[in-house]
Motif scaffolding. Structure first.
Motif, mmCIF file in Angstrom:
data_model
loop_
_atom_site.group_PDB
_atom_site.id
_atom_site.type_symbol
_atom_site.label_atom_id
_atom_site.label_comp_id
_atom_site.label_asym_id
_atom_site.label_seq_id
_atom_site.Cartn_x
_atom_site.Cartn_y
_atom_site.Cartn_z
ATOM 1 N N HIS A 150 -4.598 -20.660 -10.202
ATOM 2 C CA HIS A 150 -3.639 -19.595 -10.532
ATOM 3 C C HIS A 150 -3.438 -18.581 -9.415
ATOM 4 C CE1 HIS A 150 -4.381 -21.391 -14.440
ATOM 5 N NE2 HIS A 150 -3.203 -20.910 -14.768
ATOM 6 N N LEU A 151 -4.045 -18.819 -8.260
ATOM 7 C CA LEU A 151 -3.835 -17.889 -7.142
ATOM 8 C C LEU A 151 -2.585 -18.290 -6.360
ATOM 9 C CD1 LEU A 151 -7.430 -17.336 -5.656
ATOM 10 C CD2 LEU A 151 -5.996 -15.652 -6.859
ATOM 11 N N THR A 152 -1.866 -17.287 -5.932
ATOM 12 C CA THR A 152 -0.740 -17.523 -5.035
ATOM 13 C C THR A 152 -1.282 -17.934 -3.662
ATOM 14 O OG1 THR A 152 -0.843 -15.195 -4.437
ATOM 15 C CG2 THR A 152 0.749 -15.792 -6.144
ATOM 16 N N ASP A 153 -0.401 -18.375 -2.771
ATOM 17 C CA ASP A 153 -0.813 -18.617 -1.384
ATOM 18 C C ASP A 153 -1.399 -17.319 -0.856
ATOM 19 O OD1 ASP A 153 0.038 -21.155 -1.398
ATOM 20 O OD2 ASP A 153 1.874 -20.800 -0.250
ATOM 21 N N ARG A 154 -2.490 -17.412 -0.151
ATOM 22 C CA ARG A 154 -3.184 -16.252 0.408
ATOM 23 C C ARG A 154 -3.736 -15.329 -0.683
ATOM 24 N NH1 ARG A 154 -0.984 -13.751 5.615
ATOM 25 N NH2 ARG A 154 0.120 -12.347 4.234
ATOM 26 N N GLY A 155 -3.894 -15.900 -1.892
ATOM 27 C CA GLY A 155 -4.512 -15.131 -2.973
ATOM 28 C C GLY A 155 -6.017 -15.075 -2.789
ATOM 29 N N VAL A 156 -6.656 -14.111 -3.471
ATOM 30 C CA VAL A 156 -8.096 -13.929 -3.317
ATOM 31 C C VAL A 156 -8.810 -13.851 -4.668
ATOM 32 C CG1 VAL A 156 -8.168 -12.880 -1.000
ATOM 33 C CG2 VAL A 156 -7.674 -11.433 -2.987
ATOM 34 N N LEU A 157 -9.991 -14.450 -4.693
ATOM 35 C CA LEU A 157 -10.909 -14.317 -5.829
ATOM 36 C C LEU A 157 -11.992 -13.339 -5.394
ATOM 37 C CD1 LEU A 157 -12.336 -15.092 -8.502
ATOM 38 C CD2 LEU A 157 -13.280 -17.087 -7.317
ATOM 39 N N CYS A 158 -12.169 -12.263 -6.166
ATOM 40 C CA CYS A 158 -13.078 -11.181 -5.770
ATOM 41 C C CYS A 158 -14.117 -10.984 -6.876
ATOM 42 C CB CYS A 158 -12.317 -9.871 -5.597
ATOM 43 S SG CYS A 158 -10.842 -10.010 -4.559
ATOM 44 N N LEU A 159 -15.375 -11.152 -6.533
ATOM 45 C CA LEU A 159 -16.445 -10.955 -7.519
ATOM 46 C C LEU A 159 -17.408 -9.896 -7.015
ATOM 47 C CD1 LEU A 159 -17.351 -14.605 -8.660
ATOM 48 C CD2 LEU A 159 -15.773 -12.983 -9.730
ATOM 49 N N TYR A 160 -17.656 -8.923 -7.876
ATOM 50 C CA TYR A 160 -18.604 -7.851 -7.578
ATOM 51 C C TYR A 160 -19.827 -8.021 -8.473
ATOM 52 C CZ TYR A 160 -20.921 -3.380 -8.012
ATOM 53 O OH TYR A 160 -21.888 -2.408 -8.056
ATOM 54 N N GLY A 161 -20.990 -7.681 -7.947
ATOM 55 C CA GLY A 161 -22.183 -7.660 -8.784
ATOM 56 C C GLY A 161 -23.425 -7.946 -7.967
ATOM 57 N N PRO A 162 -24.553 -8.164 -8.653
ATOM 58 C CA PRO A 162 -25.781 -8.559 -7.967
ATOM 59 C C PRO A 162 -25.794 -10.080 -7.801
ATOM 60 C CG PRO A 162 -26.238 -8.191 -10.293
ATOM 61 C CD PRO A 162 -24.763 -7.973 -10.098
ATOM 62 N N PHE A 163 -26.139 -10.544 -6.619
ATOM 63 C CA PHE A 163 -26.197 -11.980 -6.346
ATOM 64 C C PHE A 163 -27.501 -12.274 -5.606
ATOM 65 C CE2 PHE A 163 -21.709 -10.815 -6.590
ATOM 66 C CZ PHE A 163 -21.209 -11.779 -7.446
ATOM 67 N N LEU A 164 -27.855 -13.553 -5.546
ATOM 68 C CA LEU A 164 -29.042 -13.994 -4.806
ATOM 69 C C LEU A 164 -28.599 -14.703 -3.533
ATOM 70 C CD1 LEU A 164 -31.053 -15.545 -7.807
ATOM 71 C CD2 LEU A 164 -31.312 -13.245 -6.827
ATOM 72 N N ILE A 165 -29.482 -14.661 -2.518
ATOM 73 C CA ILE A 165 -29.255 -15.423 -1.288
ATOM 74 C C ILE A 165 -30.402 -16.427 -1.198
ATOM 75 C CG2 ILE A 165 -28.998 -15.307 1.223
ATOM 76 C CD1 ILE A 165 -26.950 -13.535 0.001
ATOM 77 N N ALA A 166 -30.069 -17.688 -1.005
ATOM 78 C CA ALA A 166 -31.113 -18.727 -0.930
ATOM 79 C C ALA A 166 -32.115 -18.377 0.166
ATOM 80 C CB ALA A 166 -30.459 -20.077 -0.639
ATOM 81 N N ASP A 167 -33.392 -18.596 -0.108
ATOM 82 C CA ASP A 167 -34.477 -18.362 0.852
ATOM 83 C C ASP A 167 -34.633 -16.900 1.263
ATOM 84 O OD1 ASP A 167 -34.938 -21.106 0.827
ATOM 85 O OD2 ASP A 167 -33.470 -21.433 2.433
ATOM 86 N N GLU A 168 -34.048 -16.002 0.515
ATOM 87 C CA GLU A 168 -34.214 -14.561 0.784
ATOM 88 C C GLU A 168 -34.787 -13.921 -0.474
ATOM 89 O OE1 GLU A 168 -31.025 -11.628 1.861
ATOM 90 O OE2 GLU A 168 -30.771 -12.995 3.549
#
Ligand SMILES: C[S@@+](CC[C@H](N)C(=O)[O-])C[C@H]1O[C@@H](n2cnc3c(N)ncnc32)[C@H](O)[C@@H]1O
Length: 205
Positions: A123-141
């Protein structure tokens, strides 16, 4: 998991930093879909600081009534009527310049997170963006202590919940031909992650 009251005060605290970081990415956006909009704290802020954007709020059907009740003044402040949208179900039959979700990826189960990426890509237009905010994990960190405790509490409450690894989300994005273009550190060990439907888009921030 946070209570709705905690969500509201957190959303009041984090809306300023989030939208300061997000705004450059939405400079050309006309239509944005917010998933899991909660009590619309971010949506109210969005229409204040980006009055040219049509900010379409949505919530899972079980929480849609709460969202509707939170914005009985929607028409007065320039917000369209909220949609009832479970990301695993049928999405609106139109395109968006951005899909935005705050604090949703760790609440949705993995099938819903997959559906979120697939639905956004479709459902994104050309040059559309998916933006997610929150706490996330980084592998091996090692995660920050607060994020580790929050992750454990979520998983104890519901095995389907939990903080998501950025790399695992990138894999979902890749499968949908979305490319990550930003990973912006935010206060309190949160991040703003942005994927674009156009790989050539240059990175901001
Ligand atoms: C922690 S709340 C975040 C609310 C708000 N975005 C905020 O930051 O204050 C997570 C939200 O995700 C929504 N959610 C969970 N599963 C969903 C699904 N399958 N489809 C759409 N929304 C979902 C919940 O209804 C809830 O409002």
């Amino acid at each position: 998991m946070s209570t709705h009251i905690d969500d509201r005060s957190a959303a009041q605290r984090n809306k300023g930093p989030i939208f300061a970081a997000l705004k450059p990415w939405l400079a050309d956006a006309a239509e944005v879909l917010e998933v899991g909009a909660g009590d619309a704290t971010h949506a109210r802020h969005a229409v204040e600081c980006m009055p040219g954007v049509r900010w379409q709020t949505s919530e899972a059907p079980a929480h849609h009534r709460r969202l509707v009740a939170a914005i009985t003044d929607a028409a007065d402040i320039g917000l369209p009527a909220p949609l009832a949208l479970d990301v695993r179900g049928e999405w609106p039959d139109r395109s968006f310049d951005a899909v935005y979700g705050a604090n949703v990826a760790h609440i949705m189960d993995w099938a819903a997170v997959q559906a979120l990426f697939a639905g956004a890509a479709a459902h994104l237009t050309d040059r559309g963006v998916l933006c997610l905010y929150g706490p996330f994990l980084i592998a091996d960190e090692a995660p920050a202590a607060g994020n580790a405790a929050f992750d454990a509490a979520l998983r104890a409450r519901d095995a389907g919940m939990g903080l998501r690894e950025v790399g695992a989300l990138d894999d979902l994005a890749d499968a949908q031909e979305l490319s990550r273009v930003a990973d912006i550190p935010m206060p309190s060990d949160n991040r703003l992650l942005i994927w674009s439907s156009t790989p050539l888009r240059s990175t901001i921030g």
